[in-house]
Write a protein that holds these residues in place. Sequence first.
Motif, PDB file in Angstrom:
ATOM      1  N   MET A  10      89.846-129.121 -27.965  1.00  0.00           N
ATOM      2  CA  MET A  10      89.780-129.863 -29.223  1.00  0.00           C
ATOM      3  C   MET A  10      88.372-130.419 -29.432  1.00  0.00           C
ATOM      4  O   MET A  10      87.831-130.370 -30.544  1.00  0.00           O
ATOM      5  N   ARG A  13      86.245-127.641 -30.587  1.00  0.00           N
ATOM      6  CA  ARG A  13      86.557-127.289 -31.980  1.00  0.00           C
ATOM      7  C   ARG A  13      85.919-128.282 -32.944  1.00  0.00           C
ATOM      8  O   ARG A  13      85.382-127.889 -33.987  1.00  0.00           O
ATOM      9  N   ILE A  14      85.973-129.558 -32.590  1.00  0.00           N
ATOM     10  CA  ILE A  14      85.373-130.591 -33.432  1.00  0.00           C
ATOM     11  C   ILE A  14      83.868-130.379 -33.513  1.00  0.00           C
ATOM     12  O   ILE A  14      83.279-130.421 -34.596  1.00  0.00           O
ATOM     13  N   ALA A  36      87.145-133.725 -39.665  1.00  0.00           N
ATOM     14  CA  ALA A  36      88.580-133.747 -39.360  1.00  0.00           C
ATOM     15  C   ALA A  36      89.350-132.772 -40.249  1.00  0.00           C
ATOM     16  O   ALA A  36      90.244-132.058 -39.776  1.00  0.00           O
ATOM     17  N   CYS A  41      92.605-132.106 -37.909  1.00  0.00           N
ATOM     18  CA  CYS A  41      93.012-133.185 -37.012  1.00  0.00           C
ATOM     19  C   CYS A  41      92.771-134.529 -37.703  1.00  0.00           C
ATOM     20  O   CYS A  41      92.196-134.583 -38.786  1.00  0.00           O
ATOM     21  N   ALA A  42      93.178-135.587 -37.068  1.00  0.00           N
ATOM     22  CA  ALA A  42      92.962-136.933 -37.598  1.00  0.00           C
ATOM     23  C   ALA A  42      91.514-137.358 -37.371  1.00  0.00           C
ATOM     24  O   ALA A  42      90.889-136.958 -36.382  1.00  0.00           O
ATOM     25  N   LEU A  45      90.680-138.795 -34.010  1.00  0.00           N
ATOM     26  CA  LEU A  45      90.428-137.877 -32.900  1.00  0.00           C
ATOM     27  C   LEU A  45      88.940-137.545 -32.804  1.00  0.00           C
ATOM     28  O   LEU A  45      88.391-137.429 -31.712  1.00  0.00           O
TER      29      LEU A  45
END
Length: 103
Positions: A10, A13-14, A36, A41-42, A45
Amino acid sequence: FRFRLEVRHMKERILSAALYLATKHNYQQITRTQIAERVGCAESLVSFHFGTMVALRAVIMRKAIEVGNLIVIAQGLAAGNSVARGCNAALRRRAAEKMAAGR
């Protein structure tokens, strides 16, 4: 172990989404919300993994240098970013040339 892989995935990915957006929109203008939304995602995160936007922008610049993203490096040089100014001279020169050529 699986959880750690998912967390690392994750985070990657961010960062990938952030670098993409920085290339497209300028690394200083991207927002946590845009990142996001791109990842799905949020926003919290993004904050969890990278903290402040200042910290995230530093990570984006280091990643841009690692992969040779001349557009983002040029943006950093134009903004006086210390991470961009600290990359090797050849990469700085190529980024400056890219900037002078208008992308």
